[in-house]
Design a protein around this motif. Structure first.
Motif, PDB file in Angstrom:
ATOM      1  N   ALA A  70      15.537 -56.267   5.379  1.00 18.37           N
ATOM      2  CA  ALA A  70      16.932 -56.404   5.037  1.00 18.37           C
ATOM      3  C   ALA A  70      17.919 -55.233   5.425  1.00 18.37           C
ATOM      4  CB  ALA A  70      17.259 -56.756   3.475  1.00 18.37           C
ATOM      5  N   THR A  71      17.335 -54.028   5.246  1.00 19.12           N
ATOM      6  CA  THR A  71      18.433 -52.924   5.967  1.00 19.12           C
ATOM      7  C   THR A  71      18.757 -53.000   7.288  1.00 19.12           C
ATOM      8  OG1 THR A  71      16.441 -51.677   6.157  1.00 19.12           O
ATOM      9  CG2 THR A  71      17.366 -51.310   4.077  1.00 19.12           C
ATOM     10  N   THR A  72      18.041 -53.699   8.000  1.00 18.83           N
ATOM     11  CA  THR A  72      18.492 -53.838   9.389  1.00 18.83           C
ATOM     12  C   THR A  72      19.669 -54.501   9.614  1.00 18.83           C
ATOM     13  OG1 THR A  72      17.156 -55.994   9.908  1.00 18.83           O
ATOM     14  CG2 THR A  72      15.932 -53.842  10.383  1.00 18.83           C
ATOM     15  N   GLY A  73      20.264 -55.500   8.796  1.00 23.75           N
ATOM     16  CA  GLY A  73      21.553 -56.027   8.855  1.00 23.75           C
ATOM     17  C   GLY A  73      22.902 -55.137   8.445  1.00 23.75           C
ATOM     18  N   THR A  74      22.483 -53.969   7.879  1.00 17.78           N
ATOM     19  CA  THR A  74      23.441 -53.383   7.524  1.00 17.78           C
ATOM     20  C   THR A  74      24.257 -52.184   8.551  1.00 17.78           C
ATOM     21  OG1 THR A  74      22.074 -51.504   6.840  1.00 17.78           O
ATOM     22  CG2 THR A  74      22.743 -53.288   5.211  1.00 17.78           C
ATOM     23  N   ALA A  75      23.472 -51.532   9.442  1.00 19.07           N
ATOM     24  CA  ALA A  75      23.832 -50.870  10.518  1.00 19.07           C
ATOM     25  C   ALA A  75      22.926 -50.963  11.787  1.00 19.07           C
ATOM     26  CB  ALA A  75      23.785 -49.321  10.027  1.00 19.07           C
ATOM     27  N   ALA A  76      23.815 -50.495  12.794  1.00 20.17           N
ATOM     28  CA  ALA A  76      23.134 -51.062  14.203  1.00 20.17           C
ATOM     29  C   ALA A  76      22.020 -49.802  14.539  1.00 20.17           C
ATOM     30  CB  ALA A  76      24.022 -50.608  15.315  1.00 20.17           C
ATOM     31  N   ARG A  77      22.093 -48.695  13.778  1.00 22.81           N
ATOM     32  CA  ARG A  77      20.873 -47.704  13.928  1.00 22.81           C
ATOM     33  C   ARG A  77      19.729 -48.386  13.353  1.00 22.81           C
ATOM     34  NH1 ARG A  77      24.578 -45.092  10.496  1.00 22.81           N
ATOM     35  NH2 ARG A  77      23.617 -44.664   8.337  1.00 22.81           N
ATOM     36  N   ALA A  78      19.895 -48.995  12.372  1.00 21.39           N
ATOM     37  CA  ALA A  78      18.704 -49.683  11.707  1.00 21.39           C
ATOM     38  C   ALA A  78      18.024 -50.683  12.178  1.00 21.39           C
ATOM     39  CB  ALA A  78      19.157 -50.255  10.231  1.00 21.39           C
TER      40      ALA A  78
END
Length: 99
Positions: A70-78
């Motif tokens: 789910a953290t990939t949806g928060t910031a492009a670097r993720a």
């Protein structure tokens, strides 16, 4: 950027791509330069622009998958973390992503 992306990370990535490969034909000649071979500033070609937009679309579809953290949806670097790439199959290892 006419298309709407659900995840903030994909929207951030699309904003970067829009600067170097604008979809608006009127903005094409004023696009930002990127570091080319040896660090020489260059502008991306139409072919590279198409590839970059294809990558944005692939990340948009990937982030929507339940096996992607789910953290990939928060910031492009993720989008480019080992966890995200591992779940997408790039660096898959036994036991990753519940497999």
């Amino acid at each position: 950027m006419s298309q709407r992306y659900t995840a903030a990370s994909v929207r951030q990535l699309a904003r970067v791509v829009e600067r170097v490969a604008p979809r608006d034909k009127a903005a094409w000649e004023d696009r930002a330069q990127v570091a080319g071979a040896g660090g020489v500033p260059v502008r991306v070609s139409r072919q590279r622009a198409d590839q970059l937009w294809m990558v944005v679309g692939m990340f948009d579809r990937a982030v929507a998958r339940e096996e992607i953290p789910a953290t990939t949806g928060t910031a492009a670097r993720a989008l480019f973390t080992r966890a995200a790439l591992g779940c997408s199959g790039t660096w898959r290892s036994p036991g990753s992503c519940g497999t």
